[in-house]
Design a protein around this motif. Sequence first.
Motif, PDB file in Angstrom:
ATOM      1  N   PRO A 161     -28.835   0.216  44.453  1.00 17.92           N
ATOM      2  CA  PRO A 161     -28.864   1.191  43.396  1.00 17.92           C
ATOM      3  C   PRO A 161     -30.251   1.926  43.678  1.00 17.92           C
ATOM      4  CG  PRO A 161     -28.625  -0.967  42.406  1.00 17.92           C
ATOM      5  CD  PRO A 161     -28.572  -1.180  43.907  1.00 17.92           C
ATOM      6  N   GLY A 162     -29.879   3.380  43.479  1.00 17.53           N
ATOM      7  CA  GLY A 162     -31.440   4.292  43.553  1.00 17.53           C
ATOM      8  C   GLY A 162     -31.411   4.677  45.021  1.00 17.53           C
ATOM      9  N   ALA A 163     -30.605   4.274  45.989  1.00 16.24           N
ATOM     10  CA  ALA A 163     -30.813   4.631  47.355  1.00 16.24           C
ATOM     11  C   ALA A 163     -29.921   5.784  47.521  1.00 16.24           C
ATOM     12  CB  ALA A 163     -30.103   3.587  48.659  1.00 16.24           C
ATOM     13  N   ASN A 164     -30.466   6.848  48.232  1.00 17.07           N
ATOM     14  CA  ASN A 164     -30.031   8.260  48.339  1.00 17.07           C
ATOM     15  C   ASN A 164     -31.052   9.213  49.354  1.00 17.07           C
ATOM     16  OD1 ASN A 164     -32.221   9.699  46.526  1.00 17.07           O
ATOM     17  ND2 ASN A 164     -31.196   8.825  45.051  1.00 17.07           N
ATOM     18  N   TRP A 165     -30.743  10.345  49.677  1.00 18.98           N
ATOM     19  CA  TRP A 165     -31.496  10.942  50.750  1.00 18.98           C
ATOM     20  C   TRP A 165     -32.814  11.154  50.361  1.00 18.98           C
ATOM     21  CZ3 TRP A 165     -34.288  15.557  50.517  1.00 18.98           C
ATOM     22  CH2 TRP A 165     -34.135  16.365  49.277  1.00 18.98           C
ATOM     23  N   ARG A 166     -33.382  11.172  49.195  1.00 20.39           N
ATOM     24  CA  ARG A 166     -34.736  11.139  48.773  1.00 20.39           C
ATOM     25  C   ARG A 166     -35.368   9.433  49.037  1.00 20.39           C
ATOM     26  NH1 ARG A 166     -35.651  15.957  45.583  1.00 20.39           N
ATOM     27  NH2 ARG A 166     -33.674  16.405  44.549  1.00 20.39           N
ATOM     28  N   HIS A 167     -34.832   8.916  48.940  1.00 20.63           N
ATOM     29  CA  HIS A 167     -35.065   7.240  48.906  1.00 20.63           C
ATOM     30  C   HIS A 167     -33.984   6.367  49.796  1.00 20.63           C
ATOM     31  CE1 HIS A 167     -37.634   8.218  45.568  1.00 20.63           C
ATOM     32  NE2 HIS A 167     -36.566   8.758  45.061  1.00 20.63           N
ATOM     33  N   PRO A 168     -34.194   6.871  51.220  1.00 22.41           N
ATOM     34  CA  PRO A 168     -33.221   6.224  52.120  1.00 22.41           C
ATOM     35  C   PRO A 168     -32.843   4.753  52.181  1.00 22.41           C
ATOM     36  CG  PRO A 168     -34.414   7.903  53.150  1.00 22.41           C
ATOM     37  CD  PRO A 168     -35.142   7.359  51.877  1.00 22.41           C
ATOM     38  N   GLU A 169     -34.024   3.872  51.950  1.00 26.54           N
ATOM     39  CA  GLU A 169     -33.837   2.597  51.862  1.00 26.54           C
ATOM     40  C   GLU A 169     -33.849   1.896  50.442  1.00 26.54           C
ATOM     41  OE1 GLU A 169     -36.259   3.793  54.387  1.00 26.54           O
ATOM     42  OE2 GLU A 169     -34.422   3.888  55.545  1.00 26.54           O
ATOM     43  N   GLY A 170     -33.841   2.853  49.523  1.00 24.35           N
ATOM     44  CA  GLY A 170     -33.728   2.190  48.039  1.00 24.35           C
ATOM     45  C   GLY A 170     -35.063   3.079  47.303  1.00 24.35           C
ATOM     46  N   PRO A 171     -35.039   2.932  45.847  1.00 22.60           N
ATOM     47  CA  PRO A 171     -36.074   3.518  44.929  1.00 22.60           C
ATOM     48  C   PRO A 171     -37.519   3.369  45.510  1.00 22.60           C
ATOM     49  CG  PRO A 171     -34.553   2.212  43.838  1.00 22.60           C
ATOM     50  CD  PRO A 171     -34.369   1.704  45.214  1.00 22.60           C
ATOM     51  N   LYS A 172     -37.888   2.176  46.172  1.00 24.24           N
ATOM     52  CA  LYS A 172     -39.357   2.134  46.529  1.00 24.24           C
ATOM     53  C   LYS A 172     -39.697   2.740  47.845  1.00 24.24           C
ATOM     54  CE  LYS A 172     -40.081  -2.494  44.188  1.00 24.24           C
ATOM     55  NZ  LYS A 172     -40.522  -3.882  44.438  1.00 24.24           N
ATOM     56  N   PRO A 182     -34.511  12.812  60.481  1.00 23.83           N
ATOM     57  CA  PRO A 182     -33.251  13.219  60.217  1.00 23.83           C
ATOM     58  C   PRO A 182     -32.760  12.698  58.823  1.00 23.83           C
ATOM     59  CG  PRO A 182     -33.005  11.435  61.684  1.00 23.83           C
ATOM     60  CD  PRO A 182     -34.348  12.015  61.708  1.00 23.83           C
ATOM     61  N   VAL A 183     -32.225  13.815  57.893  1.00 30.98           N
ATOM     62  CA  VAL A 183     -31.936  13.335  56.549  1.00 30.98           C
ATOM     63  C   VAL A 183     -30.586  12.260  56.665  1.00 30.98           C
ATOM     64  CG1 VAL A 183     -30.103  15.313  56.505  1.00 30.98           C
ATOM     65  CG2 VAL A 183     -31.142  14.237  54.417  1.00 30.98           C
ATOM     66  N   THR A 184     -30.674  11.282  55.650  1.00 27.87           N
ATOM     67  CA  THR A 184     -29.538  10.340  55.810  1.00 27.87           C
ATOM     68  C   THR A 184     -29.044  10.182  54.407  1.00 27.87           C
ATOM     69  OG1 THR A 184     -31.091   8.413  55.643  1.00 27.87           O
ATOM     70  CG2 THR A 184     -30.679   8.995  57.796  1.00 27.87           C
ATOM     71  N   GLN A 185     -28.136   9.106  54.266  1.00 26.66           N
ATOM     72  CA  GLN A 185     -27.568   8.974  53.207  1.00 26.66           C
ATOM     73  C   GLN A 185     -26.692  10.065  52.497  1.00 26.66           C
ATOM     74  OE1 GLN A 185     -27.277   5.985  52.163  1.00 26.66           O
ATOM     75  NE2 GLN A 185     -28.926   4.746  52.230  1.00 26.66           N
ATOM     76  N   LEU A 186     -25.880  10.628  53.394  1.00 32.03           N
ATOM     77  CA  LEU A 186     -25.239  11.836  53.093  1.00 32.03           C
ATOM     78  C   LEU A 186     -23.670  11.560  53.550  1.00 32.03           C
ATOM     79  CD1 LEU A 186     -27.221  14.728  54.398  1.00 32.03           C
ATOM     80  CD2 LEU A 186     -27.287  13.739  52.199  1.00 32.03           C
ATOM     81  N   ALA A 187     -22.688  11.757  52.108  1.00 29.64           N
ATOM     82  CA  ALA A 187     -21.521  11.711  52.583  1.00 29.64           C
ATOM     83  C   ALA A 187     -21.009  12.926  53.378  1.00 29.64           C
ATOM     84  CB  ALA A 187     -20.827  11.452  51.310  1.00 29.64           C
ATOM     85  N   TYR A 188     -19.669  12.645  53.814  1.00 34.46           N
ATOM     86  CA  TYR A 188     -19.196  13.927  54.617  1.00 34.46           C
ATOM     87  C   TYR A 188     -19.414  15.268  53.705  1.00 34.46           C
ATOM     88  CZ  TYR A 188     -16.142  17.046  57.065  1.00 34.46           C
ATOM     89  OH  TYR A 188     -15.702  18.067  57.493  1.00 34.46           O
TER      90      TYR A 188
END
Length: 356
Positions: A161-172, A182-188
């Motif tokens: 929960p809370g993992a996204n492109w701003r926080h690739p491995e999670g909120p921390k 490279p930016v990650t955690q992106l859907a198509y």
Amino acid sequence: MFSRFILLAALICMMACQSETKTGHNDTVGDSVALCHMGAIPSRFVQKIDSFSYAQGKDNMRMVRIEGGTFQMGSSNFDDAQPIHEVKVSSFYMDEHEVTNAQFKTFVEATGYVTVAEQPLDPREFPGVDPAMLVPGSAVFAVPREVQGLNNYMQWWQYIPGANWRHPEGPKSSIEDKGSHPVTQLAYQDAEAYAKWVGKRLPTEAEWEYAAKAGKHQDETYYWGSEKKEDGKWLANIYQGDFPTHNTKEDGYETTAPVKSFPPNAYGLYDMEGNVWEWCADFYRPDYYVNSPKANPKGPTDSYDPQEPGLVKRVQRGGSFLCNDQYCERYKAGSRGKGEINSPTNNVGFRCVKDI
């Protein structure tokens, strides 16, 4: 919206961890190229920089002109990359490296775009699951204490929960000092939205492979040649050590590396193997090469993966920092990756192309 398969399997894992009981979940998905998701060329092969033709993208990305031509597409080492067949592609421009965190941040700040991993989940799409568990997040690679074989990838992938492109491995985690990664955690659809904003598009897998091979011979193991290292230095950001429990980080990185950290290929393109997987525009079907057009193929009209027939998948290319010969060999020349379109992970990104 996330893939039901990935999200529910991850939630089961989460609940099992919270109750400190085992789930008995042991699904296998072939060689799991969708979730295991390396090419650079030794410097002696790189052309002089003056021989390249460049364009400048709206995102200030330098784009390399790739002159069209004909090549042998595919690989005899992977069933879904056969038969090897002749393909002609037209000239195009390609980003010289993967889209970075800083570039994607500019896009978000300009448009207010919200990625799939940041969007609320609808409980109606997940009947039987505690709504409290349905929180925005995405899949993150986590080093397991021990593994029972390599068939069950849920041993090292977790829904965070809370993992996204701003926080690739999670909120921390943060991209605060990783603007050049490279930016990650992106859907198509996230990658596609960025490409449209900058007036570009995602590459077809034929364009991607043609650019990655850069005129090299068909029988090369990797896009740059046959060896993983030159003068003792690794040529791409991949996994060294015993996967998935012990990464020796001999290449200097545990996860993503700043773009352009490794030598470019003969066309001046960086990280065409390793670092992160890259979304391509094509739907994935393992049998597509049998009937693929000979000129500028754009992929099949629909998606089908016999390993997970209910999921819509697009092609991913190039491998990531998790690729290795123990488990995920799909970083090798001519091989194909695949990813469910709504399932972001911390080892998948993209680069764009532009028509001439």
